[in-house]
Scaffold this motif. Structure first.
Motif, short mmCIF file in Angstrom:
data_model
loop_
_atom_site.label_atom_id
_atom_site.label_comp_id
_atom_site.label_asym_id
_atom_site.label_seq_id
_atom_site.Cartn_x
_atom_site.Cartn_y
_atom_site.Cartn_z
N LEU A 31 0.83 -1.21 0.00
CA LEU A 31 0.00 0.00 0.00
C LEU A 31 0.87 1.25 0.00
O LEU A 31 0.67 2.16 -0.82
N TYR A 32 1.85 1.31 0.90
CA TYR A 32 2.68 2.51 0.97
C TYR A 32 3.58 2.65 -0.25
O TYR A 32 3.88 3.75 -0.71
N GLU A 33 4.01 1.51 -0.78
CA GLU A 33 4.83 1.57 -1.99
C GLU A 33 4.01 2.11 -3.16
O GLU A 33 4.49 2.93 -3.95
N ALA A 34 2.75 1.68 -3.24
CA ALA A 34 1.89 2.17 -4.33
C ALA A 34 1.61 3.66 -4.17
O ALA A 34 1.65 4.41 -5.14
N SER A 35 1.35 4.12 -2.95
CA SER A 35 0.99 5.52 -2.73
C SER A 35 2.16 6.46 -2.94
O SER A 35 1.98 7.65 -3.18
N SER A 36 3.39 5.94 -2.86
CA SER A 36 4.56 6.78 -3.05
C SER A 36 5.09 6.70 -4.48
O SER A 36 6.21 7.12 -4.75
N SER A 37 4.29 6.15 -5.39
CA SER A 37 4.61 6.05 -6.81
C SER A 37 5.71 5.04 -7.10
O SER A 37 6.17 4.95 -8.23
N GLY A 38 6.12 4.29 -6.08
CA GLY A 38 7.14 3.29 -6.33
C GLY A 38 6.57 1.93 -6.68
O GLY A 38 7.30 1.02 -7.06
N GLY A 39 5.25 1.77 -6.55
CA GLY A 39 4.62 0.49 -6.82
C GLY A 39 3.39 0.64 -7.67
O GLY A 39 3.19 1.65 -8.35
N ASN A 40 2.53 -0.36 -7.59
CA ASN A 40 1.37 -0.43 -8.46
C ASN A 40 0.10 -0.50 -7.60
O ASN A 40 -0.10 -1.46 -6.86
N TRP A 41 -0.75 0.52 -7.70
CA TRP A 41 -2.00 0.52 -6.95
C TRP A 41 -2.86 -0.69 -7.30
O TRP A 41 -3.46 -1.31 -6.42
N PHE A 42 -2.93 -1.02 -8.58
CA PHE A 42 -3.80 -2.13 -9.00
C PHE A 42 -3.31 -3.46 -8.42
O PHE A 42 -4.12 -4.31 -8.05
N ALA A 43 -1.98 -3.64 -8.35
CA ALA A 43 -1.44 -4.87 -7.77
C ALA A 43 -1.81 -4.95 -6.30
O ALA A 43 -2.18 -6.02 -5.78
N PHE A 44 -1.71 -3.81 -5.60
CA PHE A 44 -2.16 -3.79 -4.20
C PHE A 44 -3.64 -4.12 -4.11
O PHE A 44 -4.06 -4.88 -3.24
N GLY A 45 -4.45 -3.53 -5.00
CA GLY A 45 -5.88 -3.76 -4.96
C GLY A 45 -6.24 -5.24 -5.11
O GLY A 45 -7.09 -5.77 -4.37
N ARG A 46 -5.57 -5.93 -6.03
CA ARG A 46 -5.84 -7.35 -6.23
C ARG A 46 -5.54 -8.15 -4.97
O ARG A 46 -6.32 -9.01 -4.54
N GLU A 47 -4.37 -7.86 -4.36
CA GLU A 47 -3.98 -8.58 -3.14
C GLU A 47 -4.94 -8.26 -2.00
O GLU A 47 -5.35 -9.16 -1.24
N PHE A 48 -5.31 -7.00 -1.88
CA PHE A 48 -6.21 -6.56 -0.82
C PHE A 48 -7.58 -7.22 -0.95
O PHE A 48 -8.16 -7.73 0.02
N PHE A 49 -8.12 -7.25 -2.16
CA PHE A 49 -9.44 -7.86 -2.39
C PHE A 49 -9.39 -9.35 -2.06
O PHE A 49 -10.32 -9.90 -1.47
N GLN A 50 -8.30 -10.00 -2.46
CA GLN A 50 -8.19 -11.44 -2.23
C GLN A 50 -8.16 -11.76 -0.74
O GLN A 50 -8.84 -12.68 -0.28
N ARG A 51 -7.40 -10.98 0.02
CA ARG A 51 -7.27 -11.27 1.45
C ARG A 51 -8.55 -10.92 2.21
O ARG A 51 -8.83 -11.52 3.24
N LEU A 52 -9.34 -9.94 1.73
CA LEU A 52 -10.60 -9.61 2.38
C LEU A 52 -11.77 -10.40 1.81
O LEU A 52 -12.87 -10.33 2.35
N GLY A 53 -11.54 -11.12 0.72
CA GLY A 53 -12.60 -11.91 0.12
C GLY A 53 -13.69 -11.05 -0.49
O GLY A 53 -14.88 -11.33 -0.30
N VAL A 54 -13.31 -10.00 -1.21
CA VAL A 54 -14.29 -9.13 -1.86
C VAL A 54 -14.14 -9.25 -3.37
O VAL A 54 -13.09 -9.67 -3.88
N ASP A 55 -15.21 -8.89 -4.07
CA ASP A 55 -15.20 -9.01 -5.53
C ASP A 55 -14.58 -7.80 -6.22
O ASP A 55 -13.93 -7.94 -7.25
#
Length: 384
Positions: free
Chosen positions: A13-37
């Protein structure tokens, strides 16, 4: 979601917000761990447009801007959640709005239902836009455990959005500053005290790349280009010490100054001029955390001076009693030609031209050629 799960996604999350990572990659991981569509976290890009950073745009999601004003869940959140609680609240959709009321709304029928957004979990982000993070499921309702999971992530979400907004503002300011420099009518260069280039606009690059330019750019290394890989080089050695002195003065808190260079064109034998203005930049624009008293950045403005307008030959003859030949030589000098080029153009000896120049100076009572140029510019400015 366990503590281990939270730790696993916080870094992304912090890597994505600091432009060093990918927001969408975080989103996929986050959705999977919370079990959301799917989910939505809409923050502004540098153009000021809201974008969902948690997942790529789904078919139909682009319609949200049209339906946002009809969103009954967002409307209920704005009405019922106190401002003091805006950054700490997590709610089930049904806690904000009865489920049957939501499903009868135009927003649900025309926007949410086609996207499978039947069940909703909402968290508030305490920023000026009153941003919401929304999580969706199509078939499985959210529970109190889901609320706890989102609540554990909410403080990190808030800091990530704040960081994103701060960096967005810095990027926007940089873009505005870059556009302002590019819009200047002349060349602009920002240097450090060692004449390494921190910034240069296209007008300056063009001026310094021309044949005969008294200033040039030199690449300092063969590494991948970066701002400090270029250095300003002063080809005119007679004025180099003066310009370097002005740069040093401005870098150490002085007011800088101006110097004028001759541009010796290799194509038309004419002498042009380049005005160079040196001034300090405010200390807050330095690119590093320099110690007090350390040299600051310096702004160099370049302006190629247009050839001076010249008076009519007949006026020079009438005022100063110049012959036709002497008037022609005088006009050529005012137009920027050298004595040598005048001799070639008129097919006479250099000594003849020099003799005519001495006569022009004597008849016009000019102290030297510079003084005669001043007289010519004055006559031209009077529209003669």
């Amino acid at each position: 979601m366990s503590g281990t799960d939270i730790t696993a996604v916080i870094g992304d999350l912090y890597e994505a917000s600091s432009s060093g990572g990918n927001w969408f990659a975080f989103g996929r991981e986050f959705f999977q761990r919370l079990g959301v569509d799917s989910g939505s976290l809409r923050v502004r890009d540098t153009d000021g447009h809201l974008m969902n950073v948690l997942q790529p745009r789904l078919p139909g999601e682009g319609q949200y801007s049209r339906f946002q004003a009809l969103d009954p869940v967002r409307g209920a959140a704005l009405r019922t959640i106190p401002s003091r609680d805006w950054g700490t609240t997590v709610k089930l959709g049904t806690e904000l709005l009865p489920n049957d009321t939501f499903m009868r709304s135009d927003f649900y029928q025309e926007f949410a239902k086609p996207l499978g957004r039947n069940h909703l979990l909402l968290g508030t982000i305490g920023d000026i836009d009153k941003t919401l993070i929304l999580l969706f499921r199509e078939t499985i309702p959210f529970t109190e455990r889901d609320k706890q999971n989102l609540a554990s992530m909410l403080p990190h979400m808030q800091r990530a959005v704040q960081l994103h907004n701060r960096l967005r503002g810095a990027e926007l300011n940089a873009q505005i500053g870059y556009a302002a420099f590019e819009a200047l009518p002349g060349g602009a260069i920002v240097l450090d005290h060692e004449t390494s280039v921190l910034f240069i606009n296209k007008a300056a690059e063009r001026l310094l790349s021309e044949a005969g330019s008294p200033l040039a750019l030199r690449r300092q290394s063969s590494q991948v280009w970066n701002a400090r890989a270029l250095q300003l080089v002063i080809r005119d050695r007679s004025r180099a010490a003066r310009l370097l002195s002005l740069v040093s003065d401005a870098a150490h808190g002085g007011s800088g100054g101006a110097v004028r260079f001759e541009i010796d064109s290799e194509t038309d034998d004419r002498l042009g001029q380049l005005a160079v203005l040196v001034s300090p930049l405010p200390r807050q624009y330095t690119l590093s955390e320099d110690a007090p008293g350390a040299p600051g950045p310096v702004l160099i403005l370049l302006k190629e001076l247009s050839p001076a307008r010249t008076p009519r030959a007949s006026l020079l003859g009438d005022l100063f009693g110049l012959s036709i030949a002497e008037s022609a030589v005088a006009l050529a000098l005012l137009g920027g030609q050298t004595a040598e080029s005048v001799a070639r153009d008129r097919n006479v000896s250099l000594e003849t031209v020099r003799s005519q120049i001495r006569t022009v100076l004597r008849k016009s009572e000019a102290a030297n050629l510079r003084d005669f140029e001043r007289i010519g510019a004055l006559l031209a400015s009077l529209g003669q």
